[in-house]
Design an enzyme around this catalytic site. Structure first.
Site, mmCIF file in Angstrom:
data_model
loop_
_atom_site.group_PDB
_atom_site.id
_atom_site.type_symbol
_atom_site.label_atom_id
_atom_site.label_comp_id
_atom_site.label_asym_id
_atom_site.label_seq_id
_atom_site.Cartn_x
_atom_site.Cartn_y
_atom_site.Cartn_z
ATOM 1 C CE LYS A 275 58.289 120.914 30.205
ATOM 2 N NZ LYS A 275 57.210 120.819 31.200
ATOM 3 C CG ASP B 25 58.703 120.389 21.954
ATOM 4 O OD1 ASP B 25 57.467 120.320 22.127
ATOM 5 O OD2 ASP B 25 59.471 120.916 22.778
ATOM 6 C CE1 TYR C 91 51.743 120.572 26.784
ATOM 7 C CE2 TYR C 91 49.701 120.169 25.596
ATOM 8 C CZ TYR C 91 50.450 120.940 26.465
ATOM 9 O OH TYR C 91 49.905 122.079 27.011
HETATM 10 P P1 KE4 Z 1 54.676 125.113 28.500
HETATM 11 O O1 KE4 Z 1 53.832 126.041 27.633
HETATM 12 O O2 KE4 Z 1 53.838 124.302 29.473
HETATM 13 O O3 KE4 Z 1 55.845 125.847 29.178
HETATM 14 O O4 KE4 Z 1 55.402 124.070 27.522
HETATM 15 C C1 KE4 Z 1 54.631 123.300 26.651
HETATM 16 C C2 KE4 Z 1 55.412 122.044 26.286
HETATM 17 C C3 KE4 Z 1 55.962 121.959 25.025
HETATM 18 N N1 KE4 Z 1 56.685 120.872 24.655
HETATM 19 C C4 KE4 Z 1 56.894 119.844 25.516
HETATM 20 C C5 KE4 Z 1 57.694 118.663 25.070
HETATM 21 C C6 KE4 Z 1 56.350 119.886 26.828
HETATM 22 O O5 KE4 Z 1 56.556 118.840 27.667
HETATM 23 C C7 KE4 Z 1 55.584 120.998 27.218
HETATM 24 C C8 KE4 Z 1 54.932 121.108 28.581
HETATM 25 N N2 KE4 Z 1 54.955 119.927 29.377
HETATM 26 C C9 KE4 Z 1 53.892 119.765 30.342
HETATM 27 C C10 KE4 Z 1 54.163 118.497 31.151
HETATM 28 N N3 KE4 Z 1 54.201 117.361 30.357
HETATM 29 C C11 KE4 Z 1 53.761 120.947 31.230
HETATM 30 C C12 KE4 Z 1 52.941 120.717 32.470
HETATM 31 C C13 KE4 Z 1 51.599 121.367 32.352
HETATM 32 O O6 KE4 Z 1 51.008 121.396 31.251
HETATM 33 O O7 KE4 Z 1 51.121 121.818 33.415
#
Ligand code: KE4
Length: 432
Positions: free
Chosen positions: A272, A244, A149
């Protein structure tokens, strides 16, 4: 009987109202508890390794706001620094010294990063880095891995992990086929599949983007040689390699997976942890590539709140805490004790289980395993996970509400917290 004793009337009331105001009652799908049953717990406050809900229940937290709370929630040093920064304003929309400070810390820490651009989320970081990959190579296609993701930008919602996998959504409606067709996918840990994609799409692939340790399909580490193999393949085909590290950055090691595993990509995305709980994302890498980013170069990307002083302050203080000696050894020790204990207890109770940790990131699947990719992860007994999640919640342990997520510890988690978590697991594993 699991799921009967927790007093959650206030949570229920607030969540019922939320569902009339916001789709699914949440600001992000994975929070909705859809795959683990029951309604989400509405948080009231967080501190250290703990969260309290609006009904006054306390939990040991292994989500940590999905990664940012690596020093423990509301760390006093971070809160103090934010109070001081607040006196000088919340957002400037103009250059400020704090951006230089955090940029220098990121550049000093992350091997691939020679220059960096701050944005406001991991999604923004990943969508910007893809535009940059295409601008730099003049090619349009990208390779991602099933179950990974990279945020919710259109071109990444192809066989994605995290909430998409949790909800079992077909790849999202609204993503034009013209966009999705440029996104090629391969199973994680499968170099042969990547080789074939390059052969089938000669000179058309801008690059390969991956979670170097997968967290969004559950916890799946790279097989030996996989990252090095990707580094070689991308070089051979004059494509870019992008890690990533939104989830793994400053969590697996101060310099991320690329420092720990000794493989340097061309570009890296972060998020994060570098925001310390405030909205920050970033992308960075080789100077010759970053020179293309406006206004230095022609590739456009912008953001009203990018680099704002509050978010920079929280990030700076968080990285200062993390770069203290012994932090990653502490995270490794406490997390290994947790996951080894959970696996032993699961097996003693007769459950097929596998999993592991790297530093403060861990995962557990209810399947014999081993789990090398998303297909393997989907063999996990998600119903058993559902019972485990609910049972642990009843015991005051807050786990990620999805089999297809990773778990996180923090510097605030103590041995006593781990003991209490394992005690709870002994009760629950005997009930599911
Ligand atoms: P955000 O746009 O949610 O800040 O980041 C996206 C993203 C990009 N790359 C990786 C490897 C990530 O894990 C994420 C976001 N992770 C999720 C949890 N697995 C965020 C939680 C959510 O979507 O509410």
């Amino acid at each position: 009987m699991i799921g009967t004793t927790l007093k959650t009337s206030k949570s229920e009331e607030i969540f019922a109202a939320a569902q009339k105001l916001m789709p699914g009652g949440v600001s992000s799908p994975v929070r909705a508890f859809r795959s683990v049953g029951g309604n989400p717990i509405v948080f009231d406050r967080v501190q250290g390794a703990y969260v309290w809900d609006v009904d006054g229940n306390q939990y040991i937290d292994y989500v940590g706001s999905w990664g940012p709370a690596i020093c423990g929630h509301s760390h006093p040093d971070v809160i103090k620094a934010l109070h001081e920064a607040l006196e000088k304003g919340t957002s400037f929309g103009a250059p400020c010294m704090l951006e230089n400070v955090l940029a220098e810390m990121v550049i000093d820490a992350v091997p691939s990063v020679e220059m960096v651009r701050f944005v406001n989320s991991g999604t923004e970081a990943c969508m910007s880095v893809l535009r940059l990959m295409r601008a730099f190579t003049g090619r349009e296609k990208l390779i991602k891995f099933e179950g990974c993701y990279h945020g919710h930008a259109d071109m990444f919602l192809v066989k994605a992990g995290s909430g998409v996998a949790t909800l079992g959504l077909p790849d999202s409606p609204g993503v034009p086929s013209s966009v999705a067709s440029n996104t090629l996918t391969a199973p994680f840990n499968n170099l042969e599949a990547v080789k074939i994609l390059f052969e089938e799409n000669p000179d058309q692939i801008a690059g390969v983007i991956l979670e170097p340790i997968v967290g969004n399909a559950g916890f799946i580490p790279p097989d030996a040689g996989f990252l090095a193999g990707l580094r070689e393949l991308t070089r051979e085909h004059k494509a870019l390699l992008v890690f990533d590290e939104v989830m793994t950055g400053f969590r697996i090691a101060y310099g991320g997976v690329q420092e720990k595993f000794g493989i340097t990509p061309d570009l890296t995305t972060l998020g994060k942890v570098i925001g310390g709980g405030l909205p920050v994302g970033a992308y960075g890498g080789r100077k010759d590539i970053m020179a293309m980013v406006a206004p230095a170069g022609p590739m456009y990307q912008a953001g009203t709140l990018s680099g704002n002083p509050l978010a920079m302050t929280a990030g700076i203080k968080t990285l200062e805490l993390l770069r203290q000696p012994g932090t990653y050894e502490q995270l490794e020790q406490i997390t290994k004790r947790l996951i080894d204990g959970l696996l032993q207890i699961a097996r003693d109770a007769g459950h097929a289980a596998c999993g592991g940790n790297i530093s403060g990131m861990f995962g557990l699947f209810f399947t014999e395993g081993p789990v090398h990719n998303f297909e393997d992860a989907k063999k996990s007994d998600v119903n058993k996970f559902k019972g485990f999640h609910r049972g642990m919640l009843e015991q005051g342990i807050y786990l990620a509400p999805s089999q297809f997520e990773a778990g996180f510890t923090s510097l605030a988690h103590t041995d006593a917290d781990i003991d209490r978590t394992l005690e709870a697991a002994r009760t629950v594993m005997g009930q599911i």
